[in-house]
Design a protein around this motif. Structure first.
Motif, PDB file in Angstrom:
ATOM      1  N   ALA A 223     -16.106   4.537 -56.140  1.00  0.00           N
ATOM      2  CA  ALA A 223     -14.735   4.208 -55.754  1.00  0.00           C
ATOM      3  C   ALA A 223     -13.935   5.479 -55.500  1.00  0.00           C
ATOM      4  CB  ALA A 223     -14.054   3.384 -56.845  1.00  0.00           C
ATOM      5  N   LEU A 224     -13.043   5.382 -54.545  1.00  0.00           N
ATOM      6  CA  LEU A 224     -11.999   6.380 -54.321  1.00  0.00           C
ATOM      7  C   LEU A 224     -10.680   5.706 -54.645  1.00  0.00           C
ATOM      8  CD1 LEU A 224     -10.886   9.098 -53.131  1.00  0.00           C
ATOM      9  CD2 LEU A 224     -10.800   7.905 -50.920  1.00  0.00           C
ATOM     10  N   VAL A 225      -9.928   6.282 -55.582  1.00  0.00           N
ATOM     11  CA  VAL A 225      -8.609   5.763 -55.950  1.00  0.00           C
ATOM     12  C   VAL A 225      -7.572   6.775 -55.492  1.00  0.00           C
ATOM     13  CG1 VAL A 225      -7.127   4.959 -57.825  1.00  0.00           C
ATOM     14  CG2 VAL A 225      -9.618   4.642 -57.978  1.00  0.00           C
ATOM     15  N   THR A 226      -6.574   6.323 -54.742  1.00  0.00           N
ATOM     16  CA  THR A 226      -5.511   7.208 -54.277  1.00  0.00           C
ATOM     17  C   THR A 226      -4.211   6.894 -55.003  1.00  0.00           C
ATOM     18  OG1 THR A 226      -5.089   5.700 -52.433  1.00  0.00           O
ATOM     19  CG2 THR A 226      -6.508   7.605 -52.000  1.00  0.00           C
ATOM     20  N   PHE A 227      -3.354   7.903 -55.067  1.00  0.00           N
ATOM     21  CA  PHE A 227      -2.094   7.817 -55.786  1.00  0.00           C
ATOM     22  C   PHE A 227      -0.953   8.152 -54.820  1.00  0.00           C
ATOM     23  CE2 PHE A 227      -5.388   8.555 -58.752  1.00  0.00           C
ATOM     24  CZ  PHE A 227      -4.980   8.215 -60.025  1.00  0.00           C
ATOM     25  N   GLY A 228       0.141   7.388 -54.921  1.00  0.00           N
ATOM     26  CA  GLY A 228       1.355   7.724 -54.178  1.00  0.00           C
ATOM     27  C   GLY A 228       1.138   7.844 -52.686  1.00  0.00           C
TER      28      GLY A 228
END
Length: 396
Positions: free
Chosen positions: A263-268
């Motif tokens: 998984a790639l989790v991105t923020f903002g």
């Protein structure tokens, strides 16, 4: 395991590509923290498939979740959504701290997660001025071309050069970091603990300073937690020990408890960089693997295995110190990702002796034994580790 009187070693070498060293044994079943080979030999597994089997082997919650899911939907492609997929994405928003402004992309492995992160970095170009990606020397991010370009081990890259361009490798020092970041950098990619380098944590203050400089210069801070994530270090994610928030996070290994998922989790603001059609995966996030990952995270939360990793990691350090071996110079790492540092280059021999004593560990390099047991270990497993590792040490 024999066919026409051939050994499993013969069959393996006659059918498998030579990309790996010869297998140490053929394992046929597992239960909890133990596995057995075709001869019935028992092994205490303190490697967990290289930090993959968070719940050990054949955990009933994981078995039940996978069995139920495969009986309904296993794969549906990314033209459709499934409840397990959405549930897992929402859970990762919560556990990572990304919240409702964060987004999740699912793939099949750690190297694929880092490929997605590489592409994300390339989208942070600010009119074409940002073309540099900073990664660390002696790091490991995977073996596909993009993730290999990020990997700071020249010997792994050289046979496949030229690599995708723009990546620069710097030492993990504050001086190198401060000298390298400017407005031409699009991303910094790093591991909180360099597992393949010998379980080497970043220097004190490095991650916090990286966050400050990335914010100052508009650079994406991408943290690779493929080996450190999902409770292994005694926090859900290692960056949480430092009180920082990345712009993107890559996960795999322990997330699926043995099933392949990344998984790639991105923020903002980083969550808005990818646009429709810019990335994808046929198998990524299918109902089967996301149901498995939900079961893994459910169990870790319910049984407070993050705290168990912190507590058992400290006990493991004490056990190793209590062996009073002149060969051991110390222990590195956090929680249940530990590196036993050796004064002599005998780690491969020690790992082999441990296997003969019924203990699975790993020689990360010539002078480091890597320990990454399942998060479920308790007093009984620690007692067995002390006995079997001590027995292995006594043979050297």
């Amino acid at each position: 395991m024999s066919t026409n009187d051939s050994t499993w070693q013969d069959r393996y070498s006659a059918s498998m590509m030579g990309t790996f060293a010869p297998p140490l044994a053929t394992l046929v079943r597992g239960s909890g923290c133990y596995a057995w080979d075709e001869n019935g030999t028992e092994y205490l597994d303190f490697l967990a498939g290289i930090a993959v089997n968070s719940l050990g082997h054949a955990h009933p919650d994981l078995v039940d979740a996978v069995t139920r899911q495969v009986g309904t939907l296993a794969h549906i492609s990314n033209y459709f959504a499934s409840e397990p997929q959405i549930e897992l994405a929402e859970r990762l928003q919560r556990l990572t701290g990304a919240g409702s402004a964060g987004r999740v992309y699912f793939c099949n492995s750690g190297t694929e997660a880092n490929e997605a992160a590489f592409k994300l970095a390339r989208l942070n170009v600010a009119g074409g001025r940002r073309m540099r990606i900073l990664a660390l020397t002696d790091s490991f991010h995977g073996r596909t071309m993009g993730s290999l370009a990020l990997t700071g081990k020249a010997a792994m890259r050289v046979p496949f050069e030229p690599m995708p361009g723009g990546v620069e490798h710097i030492d993990a020092t504050l001086k190198a970091l401060e000298a390298s970041i400017d407005d031409t950098v699009c991303a910094v990619v790093l591991e909180p603990i360099k597992g393949e380098a010998g379980v080497i944590p970043l220097p004190a203050g490095f991650l916090r300073r990286a966050r400050e400089l990335c914010t100052e210069h508009g650079v994406l801070l991408i943290i690779d937690e493929i080996q450190t994530g999902v409770g292994r270090t005694g926090a859900w994610f290692a960056y949480q020990h430092e009180g920082v928030t990345p712009d993107a996070l890559t996960l795999a290994k322990g997330l699926g408890g043995g099933l392949p998922i990344g998984a790639l989790v991105t923020f903002g603001a980083a969550s808005a960089l990818f646009q429709r059609g810019q990335h994808g995966s046929t198998f990524g996030g299918n109902p089967l693997v996301t149901a498995a990952a939900n079961a893994v995270l459910d169990t870790i939360e319910r049984d407070d295995l993050v705290s168990n990793a912190a507590r058992r990691g400290e006990q493991l350090r004490e056990i190793i110190a209590g062996l009073h071996s002149p060969l051991i110079s110390g222990v590195r790492g956090q929680g249940l990702l530990l590196g036993v540092a050796l004064r002599e280059p005998v780690a491969p021999r020690l790992a082999a002796a441990a296997l003969a004593a019924g203990l699975i560990v790993n020689a990360a390099n010539e002078t480091t034994i890597r320990l990454a047991p399942p998060l479920i270990i308790g007093d009984a497993e620690l007692e067995q580790f002390e006995r079997r590792f001590g027995q292995a040490l006594a043979t050297l």
